[in-house]
Design a protein around this motif. Structure first.
Motif, PDB file in Angstrom:
ATOM      1  N   ALA A 230       0.842  -1.202   0.000  1.00  0.00           N
ATOM      2  CA  ALA A 230       0.000   0.000   0.000  1.00  0.00           C
ATOM      3  C   ALA A 230       0.875   1.250   0.000  1.00  0.00           C
ATOM      4  CB  ALA A 230      -0.930  -0.013   1.218  1.00  0.00           C
ATOM      5  N   VAL A 231       1.967   1.211   0.785  1.00  0.00           N
ATOM      6  CA  VAL A 231       2.916   2.331   0.799  1.00  0.00           C
ATOM      7  C   VAL A 231       3.540   2.520  -0.577  1.00  0.00           C
ATOM      8  CG1 VAL A 231       5.174   3.042   1.692  1.00  0.00           C
ATOM      9  CG2 VAL A 231       3.409   2.246   3.270  1.00  0.00           C
ATOM     10  N   LYS A 287     -18.408   4.009   4.032  1.00  0.00           N
ATOM     11  CA  LYS A 287     -17.750   4.435   5.273  1.00  0.00           C
ATOM     12  C   LYS A 287     -16.816   3.378   5.857  1.00  0.00           C
ATOM     13  CE  LYS A 287     -21.270   7.765   6.674  1.00  0.00           C
ATOM     14  NZ  LYS A 287     -22.088   8.288   7.770  1.00  0.00           N
ATOM     15  N   ARG A 288     -16.350   2.463   5.023  1.00  0.00           N
ATOM     16  CA  ARG A 288     -15.374   1.491   5.503  1.00  0.00           C
ATOM     17  C   ARG A 288     -14.114   1.613   4.664  1.00  0.00           C
ATOM     18  NH1 ARG A 288     -19.320  -1.124   2.891  1.00  0.00           N
ATOM     19  NH2 ARG A 288     -18.767  -2.146   0.934  1.00  0.00           N
ATOM     20  N   VAL A 289     -13.038   1.018   5.143  1.00  0.00           N
ATOM     21  CA  VAL A 289     -11.783   1.035   4.401  1.00  0.00           C
ATOM     22  C   VAL A 289     -11.921   0.044   3.247  1.00  0.00           C
ATOM     23  CG1 VAL A 289      -9.313   0.631   4.505  1.00  0.00           C
ATOM     24  CG2 VAL A 289     -10.495   1.651   6.465  1.00  0.00           C
ATOM     25  N   GLU A 290     -12.182   0.562   2.060  1.00  0.00           N
ATOM     26  CA  GLU A 290     -12.483  -0.274   0.896  1.00  0.00           C
ATOM     27  C   GLU A 290     -11.357  -0.181  -0.125  1.00  0.00           C
ATOM     28  OE1 GLU A 290     -13.143  -2.801  -0.972  1.00  0.00           O
ATOM     29  OE2 GLU A 290     -15.118  -2.695  -0.009  1.00  0.00           O
ATOM     30  N   ILE A 291     -10.418  -1.121  -0.034  1.00  0.00           N
ATOM     31  CA  ILE A 291      -9.293  -1.092  -0.962  1.00  0.00           C
ATOM     32  C   ILE A 291      -9.689  -1.582  -2.344  1.00  0.00           C
ATOM     33  CG2 ILE A 291      -7.511  -1.250   0.793  1.00  0.00           C
ATOM     34  CD1 ILE A 291      -7.325  -4.240   0.221  1.00  0.00           C
ATOM     35  N   GLY A 292     -10.944  -2.031  -2.492  1.00  0.00           N
ATOM     36  CA  GLY A 292     -11.438  -2.375  -3.824  1.00  0.00           C
ATOM     37  C   GLY A 292     -11.497  -1.174  -4.750  1.00  0.00           C
ATOM     38  N   PRO A 352      -8.095   5.443  -0.186  1.00  0.00           N
ATOM     39  CA  PRO A 352      -8.208   4.124   0.454  1.00  0.00           C
ATOM     40  C   PRO A 352      -6.865   3.538   0.873  1.00  0.00           C
ATOM     41  CG  PRO A 352      -9.538   4.209  -1.551  1.00  0.00           C
ATOM     42  CD  PRO A 352      -8.679   5.429  -1.543  1.00  0.00           C
ATOM     43  N   LEU A 353      -5.801   3.857   0.137  1.00  0.00           N
ATOM     44  CA  LEU A 353      -4.487   3.339   0.515  1.00  0.00           C
ATOM     45  C   LEU A 353      -4.031   3.920   1.851  1.00  0.00           C
ATOM     46  CD1 LEU A 353      -2.570   3.329  -2.911  1.00  0.00           C
ATOM     47  CD2 LEU A 353      -3.336   1.345  -1.593  1.00  0.00           C
ATOM     48  N   PHE A 354      -4.199   5.237   2.024  1.00  0.00           N
ATOM     49  CA  PHE A 354      -3.842   5.844   3.311  1.00  0.00           C
ATOM     50  C   PHE A 354      -4.693   5.261   4.441  1.00  0.00           C
ATOM     51  CE2 PHE A 354      -1.662   9.638   1.351  1.00  0.00           C
ATOM     52  CZ  PHE A 354      -0.497   9.519   2.091  1.00  0.00           C
ATOM     53  N   VAL A 357      -3.469   1.739   5.321  1.00  0.00           N
ATOM     54  CA  VAL A 357      -2.247   1.762   6.133  1.00  0.00           C
ATOM     55  C   VAL A 357      -2.591   2.115   7.584  1.00  0.00           C
ATOM     56  CG1 VAL A 357      -0.057   2.968   6.509  1.00  0.00           C
ATOM     57  CG2 VAL A 357      -0.720   2.282   4.198  1.00  0.00           C
ATOM     58  N   GLN A 358      -3.464   3.098   7.778  1.00  0.00           N
ATOM     59  CA  GLN A 358      -3.831   3.507   9.133  1.00  0.00           C
ATOM     60  C   GLN A 358      -4.588   2.410   9.871  1.00  0.00           C
ATOM     61  OE1 GLN A 358      -6.017   6.890   7.831  1.00  0.00           O
ATOM     62  NE2 GLN A 358      -4.316   8.332   8.068  1.00  0.00           N
ATOM     63  N   ALA A 359      -5.478   1.706   9.140  1.00  0.00           N
ATOM     64  CA  ALA A 359      -6.304   0.688   9.785  1.00  0.00           C
ATOM     65  C   ALA A 359      -5.529  -0.591  10.091  1.00  0.00           C
ATOM     66  CB  ALA A 359      -7.509   0.355   8.889  1.00  0.00           C
ATOM     67  N   ARG A 360      -4.563  -0.945   9.245  1.00  0.00           N
ATOM     68  CA  ARG A 360      -3.863  -2.216   9.386  1.00  0.00           C
ATOM     69  C   ARG A 360      -2.608  -2.142  10.266  1.00  0.00           C
ATOM     70  NH1 ARG A 360      -4.522  -6.455   5.651  1.00  0.00           N
ATOM     71  NH2 ARG A 360      -6.739  -6.600   5.166  1.00  0.00           N
ATOM     72  N   THR A 361      -2.075  -0.942  10.494  1.00  0.00           N
ATOM     73  CA  THR A 361      -0.816  -0.815  11.231  1.00  0.00           C
ATOM     74  C   THR A 361      -1.090  -0.585  12.713  1.00  0.00           C
ATOM     75  OG1 THR A 361       0.166   0.209   9.270  1.00  0.00           O
ATOM     76  CG2 THR A 361       1.374   0.413  11.334  1.00  0.00           C
ATOM     77  N   PRO A 362      -0.429  -1.329  13.611  1.00  0.00           N
ATOM     78  CA  PRO A 362      -0.594  -1.085  15.054  1.00  0.00           C
ATOM     79  C   PRO A 362      -0.275   0.368  15.397  1.00  0.00           C
ATOM     80  CG  PRO A 362       0.602  -3.136  14.676  1.00  0.00           C
ATOM     81  CD  PRO A 362       0.492  -2.459  13.346  1.00  0.00           C
ATOM     82  N   ARG A 363      -1.031   0.927  16.331  1.00  0.00           N
ATOM     83  CA  ARG A 363      -0.885   2.344  16.686  1.00  0.00           C
ATOM     84  C   ARG A 363       0.536   2.694  17.112  1.00  0.00           C
ATOM     85  NH1 ARG A 363      -6.099   4.317  18.233  1.00  0.00           N
ATOM     86  NH2 ARG A 363      -7.501   3.644  16.566  1.00  0.00           N
TER      87      ARG A 363
END
Length: 624
Positions: A230-231, A287-292, A352-354, A357-363
Motif C-alpha cells: 500500500a505504501v 464508510k469502511r476502508v475499501e481497498i477495492g 483508500p491506501l492511506f 495503512v492507518q487501519a492495518r498498522t498497530p498504533r
C-alpha cells in the motif's frame, strides 16, 4: 452522517485547518519565491533556471534526512504538543522569509525553503497517525478524504495567491511576507484547539542516528507485506502526479496554446478532481476502508491518461489563449474532462491506501510506518523528476510523457496487485456486490475492532459470503461448503480471502477435520471467523436448525460470538427458490434491496446453537 459533519467536531476541525493552512503556506511561499526570482529581480535565464530547479530539491531533502527521526518523535511524545512546536517553527521561518523577500536575498529564501521542508517532514507522520486516534473506524475514510481534499485545495489556492501577490509591483514582497506570517500565526492558534493525542509508544528508545534509524524505519514499513505494498502504491501516486504536474507548463504553452491563466486552469482541474474523488470515497466505500477502489483508481489513471494523449498530442492550432478562449476552442472540453477525471481517479486510488495503512498498522508503529512512507514518497518524486527530464532530453513531448506514465501505471498496478491479491479480490467483490444489490447495514459497529470473534449468519444464497465480505470492516475467514469454494472465478476471491472449505462427515471427514483445525488456529491468532451454522442454503426461505458444529468450535476455544442476519435475498437468482419452483434462474430484481443486521457480541461461554438460532431468527424477522 456526512463526512462534512467532522468539520464541526473539535476532535477533527482544528487539526484539519492546521494542516490545510500549513499546506497553503508551503505553496504560497514557494510560488512567491519563484515569482520573485523569475520576474522581479531581473536575473539571467541561467540563474532563474538554477534557482527554480534547486528549490524542489531543497524542499524534499529533509524527507530523506529527518523522516525517521520525525516518526520516532510522533510515537514517543504527545502529538498535539509537537504540532504546536512545529507551528511556532513555521512562524519563525516565515519571519526569516519576510527579510529575504524585502532584501531580495535568494540564498536566504532557499534556506527558508529547506526549513519549510523540515516543517513538513516533522508534521507528516503526525498528520496521518493522529487520524486513527481522533476518528472512529467508520470515519477514517471520510476524514482522510477531507484531509486530501483540503490539502489539494490549499496547495492550489496558495499557488494562485502566492503568484498574484508577488506580481504586484513595488509591494509584492511585503504583501507576500505579511500573508505567510499571518497564515502561520493563524495556523498556530488553530493548533491550540486540537485535543490531546497521547503518545502511542512512550517507552520507545530514541535513536539519534538518522542513517541507522532510516534503515530500521524502512524495515518496520516492510514487515507487513500488504501495508508495504500500500505504501508503494502511495509512492507511485506521487510519482505519477509529479510527472504530470512537471509537464503542465510546456503542455499548456505548446499543446494547448494557453497563457498563464490556462496553466492555472489546468492545475485547478487536476486539484479539484482529486478533491472530488477523495470526498466520493466515503460514499462509494460505505464508510469502511475499501481497498477495492484502488484498482478502479488505477484503471482510471491509465484510461484518462491515455485519452489525454489522443485528445491533443500535436502543437496547438492557436497561441496566446486565455482560460476563457481556451474553453471555447474546439476539442478543449475533452481535455478538461480528462484532466478532471485523472484527478478524480487519483482520489479513488490514494485515499483508500492511506486509510488501509492507518487501519492495518498497530498504533505504536503507525507514525514510523508513515515516516517510511514519506521516505519512499520522496525517493519516487526524485525518480519522477529524473524520468520526466530523461524523456524530455531524448525528444519526448509532454503528451508522449503523459502516455508513457499512463502505460507504466498498468505495469506498476499489475505488480502491486499480483503481490497482494487482496486488492484485486476486494475490487471484484466490491463491483459484484454493488452492481447486484443495494445494501443497508445496521449494527456493523457491534463487531469487535480487534481480537477473535465468531460470526454466525443465516445462509440464503450463494452470494452470502461475498455480501458479508464486501461489508465487514475487518477481514474475516469464511467457512464455506467446499463445492461453493471451488466455483470458477470466485475461487480466486475465496482463496485470497483465506476462506476455509468444509465438507460433511460422510463426504470427506478429513476436510471436515482440517476445517475445524483451521477455524481454531484463526481464532487463536485473533482473527474473525464467519460460519453459516445451518450447514447449507435454506430451501424454503426460513432459517434452518443450526447444526452442532458451532458448539464443537466453541468447546475448543471460547470467544465472543456475534449473531447476524441477511434479509431480502430469498427469491434472488442465487437462492434455491427458483429450483424449488422449477423456474429458470433468471434475474428479476436487479439492484435489489438487501439488509444485513448485526447483533451485539455475546461474551465467551454464553452461547449455544439453540440460543444463537433463535437470535438469528429474531434478527431476520419476516423479511426473507
Amino acid at each position: 452522517m456526512s463526512q462534512f459533519v467532522l468539520l464541526g467536531r473539535r476532535r477533527f476541525a482544528p487539526f484539519f485547518w492546521t494542516q490545510a493552512l500549513g499546506a497553503f503556506n508551503d505553496s504560497a511561499f514557494r510560488n512567491a519565491m519563484v515569482m520573485l526570482a523569475a520576474f522581479q529581480m531581473g536575473l539571467p535565464t541561467s540563474q532563474v533556471s538554477l534557482y527554480t530547479n534547486l528549490a524542489p530539491a531543497l524542499f524534499i531533502l529533509p524527507y530523506f534526512l529527518f523522516s525517521a527521526t520525525a516518526g520516532q518523535l510522533a510515537e514517543k511524545f504527545e502529538k498535539t504538543r509537537i504540532i504546536r512546536y512545529v507551528k511556532l517553527f513555521e512562524i519563525a521561518a516565515m519571519v526569516l522569509a519576510a527579510y529575504g523577500f524585502h532584501a531580495h536575498n535568494l540564498p536566504l529564501l532557499l534556506l527558508v525553503l529547506f526549513l519549510m521542508g523540515v516543517h513538513s517532514t516533522v508534521f507528516g507522520p503526525i498528520k496521518y497517525a493522529i487520524l486513527p486516534q481522533a476518528l472512529k473506524s467508520t470515519e477514517l475514510v471520510g476524514g482522510n478524504g477531507l484531509v486530501e481534499m483540503g490539502t489539494q485545495l490549499a496547495i492550489l489556492i496558495g499557488m494562485v495567491i502566492g503568484n498574484m501577490l508577488m506580481q504586484m509591483v513595488g509591494i509584492g514582497p511585503y504583501l507576500s511576507a505579511a500573508l505567510t506570517i499571518g497564515v502561520a500565526v493563524v495556523g498556530y492558534f488553530a493548533s491550540r484547539s486540537i485535543p490531546p493525542a497521547p503518545a502511542t509508544a512512550p517507552e520507545l528508545k530514541f535513536n539519534w542516528n538518522p542513517v541507522s534509524e532510516t534503515v530500521r524505519v524502512l524495515g518496520i514499513t516492510r514487515s507487513d507485506r500488504a501495508v508495504f505494498n500500500a505504501v508503494l502504491g502511495i509512492s507511485w501516486f506521487w510519482f505519477f502526479g509529479t510527472v504530470l504536474v512537471a509537464q503542465l507548463p510546456n503542455y499548456t504553452k505548446l499543446n494547448l496554446g494557453g497563457d498563464a491563466s490556462v496553466q492555472t486552469l489546468v492545475l485547478t482541474l487536476f486539484s479539484l478532481g482529486t478533491g472530488i474523488g477523495s470526498l466520493l470515497c466515503e460514499k462509494m466505500s460505505g464508510k469502511r476502508v475499501e481497498i477495492g477502489l484502488v484498482p478502479l483508481g488505477a484503471f482510471g489513471l491509465t484510461a484518462f491518461g491515455v485519452d489525454l494523449f489522443f485528445a491533443r498530442h500535436g502543437a496547438a492550432p492557436l497561441q496566446g489563449l486565455t482560460w476563457w478562449s481556451f474553453l471555447q476552442a474546439a476539442g478543449s472540453w475533452r481535455i478538461v474532462l480528462d484532466l478532471t477525471l485523472i484527478g478524480v481517479f487519483a482520489g479513488f486510488y490514494v485515499v483508500p491506501l492511506f486509510a488501509f495503512v492507518q487501519a492495518r498498522t498497530p498504533r505504536e508503529r503507525l507514525s514510523r510506518v508513515i515516516a517510511g512512507n514519506n521516505i519512499l514518497n520522496a525517493l519516487l518524486i526524485v525518480l519522477a523528476s529524473a524520468f520526466g527530464l530523461g524523456l524530455s532530453l531524448i525528444g519526448f513531448s509532454a503528451p508522449q510523457i503523459f502516455l508513457a506514465a499512463a502505460l507504466l501505471n498498468v505495469l506498476v498496478a499489475v505488480y502491486i496487485f499480483t503481490l497482494v491479491p487482496e486488492f484485486l479480490m476486494r475490487f471484484i467483490t466490491w463491483v459484484l456486490v454493488n452492481t447486484l444489490y443495494r445494501i443497508r447495514v445496521d449494527g456493523m459497529q457491534q463487531i469487535p475492532e480487534e481480537g477473535p470473534a465468531l460470526l454466525v449468519c443465516n445462509h440464503v444464497s450463494f452470494m452470502d459470503p461475498l455480501i458479508l465480505m464486501a461489508n465487514l470492516r475487518r477481514p474475516a475467514r469464511f467457512v464455506m461448503y467446499y463445492k461453493i469454494f471451488n466455483i470458477p472465478l470466485l475461487k480466486f476471491v475465496f482463496r485470497t480471502a483465506k476462506a476455509i472449505p468444509i465438507a460433511g462427515q460422510k463426504e470427506d471427514p478429513a476436510v471436515l477435520q482440517q476445517a475445524y483445525d483451521a477455524v481454531d488456529a484463526a481464532l487463536a491468532d485473533g482473527e474473525l471467523v464467519c460460519i453459516f451454522p445451518e450447514g447449507g442454503l435454506t430451501r424454503d426461505g426460513a432459517v434452518a436448525p443450526f447444526r452442532p458444529g458451532i458448539e464443537r468450535i466453541l468447546a475448543r476455544r471460547q470467544v465472543p460470538v456475534v449473531a447476524m442476519a441477511l434479509r431480502g435475498l430469498w427469491g434472488s437468482i442465487w437462492s434455491r427458490r427458483d429450483s424449488m419452483m422449477h423456474r429458470a434462474r433468471l434475474p428479476r430484481r436487479f439492484r435489489a434491496r438487501v439488509e444485513l443486521v448485526v447483533d451485539a457480541p455475546r461474551l465467551p461461554g454464553q452461547s449455544d446453537a439453540q440460543l444463537l438460532e433463535a437470535r438469528v431468527r429474531e434478527l431476520r424477522g419476516d423479511f426473507a
